[in-house]
Design an enzyme around this catalytic site. Structure first.
Site, PDB file in Angstrom:
ATOM      1  N   ASP A 199      19.237 -51.840 -24.899  1.00 32.22           N
ATOM      2  CA  ASP A 199      19.569 -51.580 -26.299  1.00 32.22           C
ATOM      3  C   ASP A 199      20.632 -52.568 -26.764  1.00 32.22           C
ATOM      4  OD1 ASP A 199      17.882 -49.501 -26.761  1.00 32.22           O
ATOM      5  OD2 ASP A 199      19.365 -47.927 -26.431  1.00 32.22           O
ATOM      6  N   LYS A 221      13.188 -55.844 -29.901  1.00 26.36           N
ATOM      7  CA  LYS A 221      12.222 -56.912 -30.164  1.00 26.36           C
ATOM      8  C   LYS A 221      10.869 -56.677 -29.480  1.00 26.36           C
ATOM      9  CE  LYS A 221      15.804 -60.377 -30.959  1.00 26.36           C
ATOM     10  NZ  LYS A 221      16.400 -61.673 -30.558  1.00 26.36           N
TER      11      LYS A 221
END
Length: 410
Positions: A199, A221
């Site tokens: 994260d 992503k």
């Protein structure tokens, strides 16, 4: 037999399971050495007229056999290994001579030079035994041992396994941001990972320490496609686990404190994949502490409540009882609430909270970019705009904000 004192000892690991070991003397040396011999499965006979309370307890538990008498010639017969540790130098010398005659490796606590074996400083971590010998400097041996074991435990000493090992999936709480605040177990599992799904709020500095072969995936992503973000993360965990890779899901704070860790654990369970949960230090208590704010304080606050502020009080999705929170006298800690703090303050005031209640926003807590901005419930909305406070920030509301070292230094 004359030995060259400069010749090093030959290191070897003894497999003593079921084999006879004789310990002569039941004092402090025996008390320290016996647990390791018992753990190795040795068939231990203790010869001593007396023993410490701890050694006596081992005998009473049946872990060793205790012959309550002094050493006699023949006691070391048929032993694979002997430890001589009495307070009688003459008895030690006789026992050592018997060990020499019977070709039994023998440690002498009172005279290392007269022994045929030395006990290394040892430590164990995750199936690895570390044994250190530095001749006649046991303190240095212990210091080197401790440094190696600690490095393996916290992951600062990389020692990847090259033989087959069972892959794992771990949901690791990385703490509030400072890389030193991850748990020892979390750091060790990171060092053993093949894949890390991280994260943005996790301790990013730790990623730079990973070996080059480790695949680091930014959770923000992952291509989501037809999936929701969390579903895509769950699928990535399952996919890599099914490929037999060791996977760490590195999360900020604690995996289960507003971290959706349970959703990941449930998804893994539904896929038949076991996972380990490693708790992390939650920002709800660590960040205020780093800013000098105690969430509880004698005579000021006997309770603290942690809530998520990602949904505004007037949002129908909100599960928070703001009316009840306004009536509490303790500390209120709000996570993920920077952009909603204006409405939160309005709701608390509307339900009876004093507008002058002190409040602090701690941005980027525990990191080098940490800053603290103080306000009150009445002024916080304007203060956030004027001071350009941005997430991540922990919001602390209550009289404890006025406490701390800074108050007493005025």
């Amino acid at each position: 037999m004359v030995e060259n004192a400069e010749q090093p000892a030959y290191p070897v690991g003894l497999r003593l399971s079921g084999r006879r070991v004789v310990v002569i003397g039941g004092g402090q040396v025996a008390q320290r050495r016996l647990p390791a011999l018992i753990a190795a499965g040795a068939d231990v006979t203790l010869v001593s007229p007396s023993a410490t309370a701890s050694v006596e307890a081992m005998a009473e538990a049946g872990e060793i056999r205790w012959e309550r008498r002094r050493y006699e010639d023949g006691d070391i017969a048929d032993a694979w290994y002997a430890l001589i540790a009495t307070t009688d130098p003459a008895a030690n010398a006789r026992a050592s001579a018997e060990a020499e005659r019977t070709k039994t490796w023998c440690v002498r606590a009172d005279d290392a030079e007269a022994a045929t074996a030395w006990t290394p400083a040892t430590g164990r971590i995750e199936g690895v035994t570390v044994a250190v010998l530095t001749g006649n400097d046991p303190r240095r041996s212990a210091a080197v041992r401790d440094a190696i074991v600690e490095g393996l435990r916290d992951g600062t000493l990389a020692a990847p396994q090259h033989r087959a090992r069972a892959p794992f999936v771990a949901l690791v709480g990385g703490g509030p941001g400072d890389p030193d605040l991850i748990t020892v177990r979390g750091r060790r599992l990171l060092a053993e990972a093949d894949v890390v799904i991280a994260d943005r709020l996790g301790p990013r500095d730790l990623l730079d320490e990973l070996p080059p072969h480790v695949e680091v995936i930014d959770a923000a992503k992952i291509p989501y496609g037809r999936f929701m973000a969390q579903e895509a993360i769950n699928n990535a965990l399952i996919e890599h686990a099914k490929r037999g890779r060791s996977v760490v899901r590195l999360k900020g704070g604690d995996p289960f404190v507003f971290g959706r860790g349970m959703e990941e654990a449930q998804a893994l369970a539904e896929a038949g994949i076991a996972c380990t949960v490693v708790p992390g230090i939650s920002s709800s208590i660590s960040v205020p502490g780093a800013a000098g704010i105690p969430v509880t304080h004698r005579g000021v606050a006997h309770e603290f409540t942690v809530v998520s502020g990602h949904v505004a009080p007037d949002d129908p999705r909100s599960l928070v009882d703001w009316a009840s929170l306004a009536k509490l006298r303790g500390t209120l800690v709000i996570l993920m609430g920077v952009d909603k703090i204006g409405k939160i303050a309005e709701a608390l005031i509307a339900h009876g909270k004093d507008p002058a209640t002190p409040l602090a926003l701690v941005q980027e807590g525990t990191t080098s970019a940490q800053r603290r901005v103080d306000a009150t419930l009445a002024t916080v909305a304007e203060t956030v705009r004027a001071q350009d406070v941005r997430p991540p920030a922990v919001i602390v509301i209550g009289d404890v904000v006025a406490e701390g070292p800074a108050k007493h230094q005025r």
